[in-house]
Scaffold this active site. Sequence first.
Site, PDB file in Angstrom:
ATOM      1  N   HIS A  78      -7.264  -5.236  -1.485  1.00 43.03           N
ATOM      2  CA  HIS A  78      -6.171  -4.510  -0.791  1.00 43.03           C
ATOM      3  C   HIS A  78      -6.075  -4.739   0.598  1.00 43.03           C
ATOM      4  CE1 HIS A  78      -3.768  -0.617  -1.302  1.00 43.03           C
ATOM      5  NE2 HIS A  78      -4.107  -0.613   0.090  1.00 43.03           N
ATOM      6  N   SER A 114       0.760  -1.297   0.072  1.00 44.69           N
ATOM      7  CA  SER A 114       0.221  -0.249   0.193  1.00 44.69           C
ATOM      8  C   SER A 114       0.843   1.342   0.146  1.00 44.69           C
ATOM      9  CB  SER A 114      -0.882   0.033   1.167  1.00 44.69           C
ATOM     10  OG  SER A 114      -1.893   1.093   1.078  1.00 44.69           O
ATOM     11  N   ASP A 172      -8.615  -5.170  -6.353  1.00 43.09           N
ATOM     12  CA  ASP A 172      -8.381  -3.968  -5.443  1.00 43.09           C
ATOM     13  C   ASP A 172      -8.700  -2.775  -6.265  1.00 43.09           C
ATOM     14  OD1 ASP A 172      -7.351  -1.820  -4.186  1.00 43.09           O
ATOM     15  OD2 ASP A 172      -5.298  -2.629  -4.422  1.00 43.09           O
TER      16      ASP A 172
END
Length: 466
Positions: A443, A175, A387
């Site tokens: 995610h 991330s 995601d």
Amino acid sequence: MKLRPLLCLALCLLFRSGLSQTVVKSLPGLPGDLPFYLETGYIGVGELDDVQLFYYFIESERSPKDDPLVLWLTGGPGCSALSGLMYEIGPFTFDYENSTRSRPTLKLNDYSWTKVANIIFLDQPVGTGFSYASSWEGYNINDNISVVESYEFLRKWLKLHPQFQSNPLYIAGDSYSGVTVPMITLEVDEGNKASVEPRMNLEGYILGNPLTNETSDLNSRVPFAHLKGLISNELYESAKTDCNGEYININESNADCVDDIKAVDICVENIYTGNILEPRCVDQAPKSTVGNAWDPTLINQDRPLLLWPTLRARRVWCRAYNYLYSYIWTSDKAVQDALHIREGTIEKWVRCNKTLSYTSTVTDVIDLHKELIKRGLRALIYSGDHDMVIPYVGTQAWIDTLNLTISEDWHAWFVDGQVAGYATLYSSFPSLLTFATVKGAGHTALEYKPEQCFALISRWFDYYYI
């Protein structure tokens, strides 16, 4: 998350050495002694060791002296290392079936990356997890400061653990760490070139669902929504033409583009962007972020809010409910004692601290990837293909700009005879970059598809074909 002034002064004097390490033999919620080596501790960085960075270190369960050493940075910025450890790649996690809200229990993770690597899970930047500073100034931080402090931490940690200095070293994270991991990797390589001690056996870096270029990553949400059938072909073609392919920070005077983006917003406003197949746990439709700038708080929404009732159940399962257990477990005094947390150093542990005094000073690290690959470092970049926070199509797009030679074009990779995702292998002698998608993952991919991600990293570490 900040300390009271007098307490800060007392703790600063008490822990001026900035170094403490303890072997953890057992943990509340997990019966018996730990079947793996767990060490926790603090290492002071910055001026006068003002910043105390907390870490968890777990030795490889296979061969500690031979297996890679990984520095793992959870994203956010401000998400605890414990989140990466317990929800992603650590050797234990919550046993949801046998846990209650008052007494969470743990179980071993069959797909922990510690089965093939030694991993340092670092609470960074300061104010994350159990890391703290002994002055208010220490909490004012940005990308560049965070990178410098993480590099200093790693140098000091290796001096304390010289037996791991020769292990292959990988800097890794997911991330938001897509910004800081390449920066730290470059710091390490520059330090090696300058003969900074200890010399590190840097092999490469690993990134999952990474933020890389703010504009292109967020811009890719609209084409991603089209690919996944969230918006119609007609709307996508109209937006692509009217907005000229630019879907964020749009010109308000472009009425046709504004109308298109509003229509896109309506289509995706109730989609959970972390994984488009899972329910969004909100009590009202939130404002869409398709046309807005990067907001890291959107990635980690811990609040389990009310859900709309269905015909079959009053409440629907929500992934955010899993995060409740981490709050309950870490607030237990017995857990903090077992982890050897310094009493009074933080007000309250949170999984992802959204109140950090943090400035994002770097918005594009594509050139860093070019430089690292030129220097001969390996790279593994993977994305969950469901995601929508940082869509894989945006990641593919910036990888294409590196102009690397494709050694193995887009192909399926398998786990237990089933397609686990798709991959492209790029070569630029003497390095090799691998980009892989993880089928059905969100995610971040590690939380959704642990078995597949474990197979991916195991093969990559051992130089097997993916």
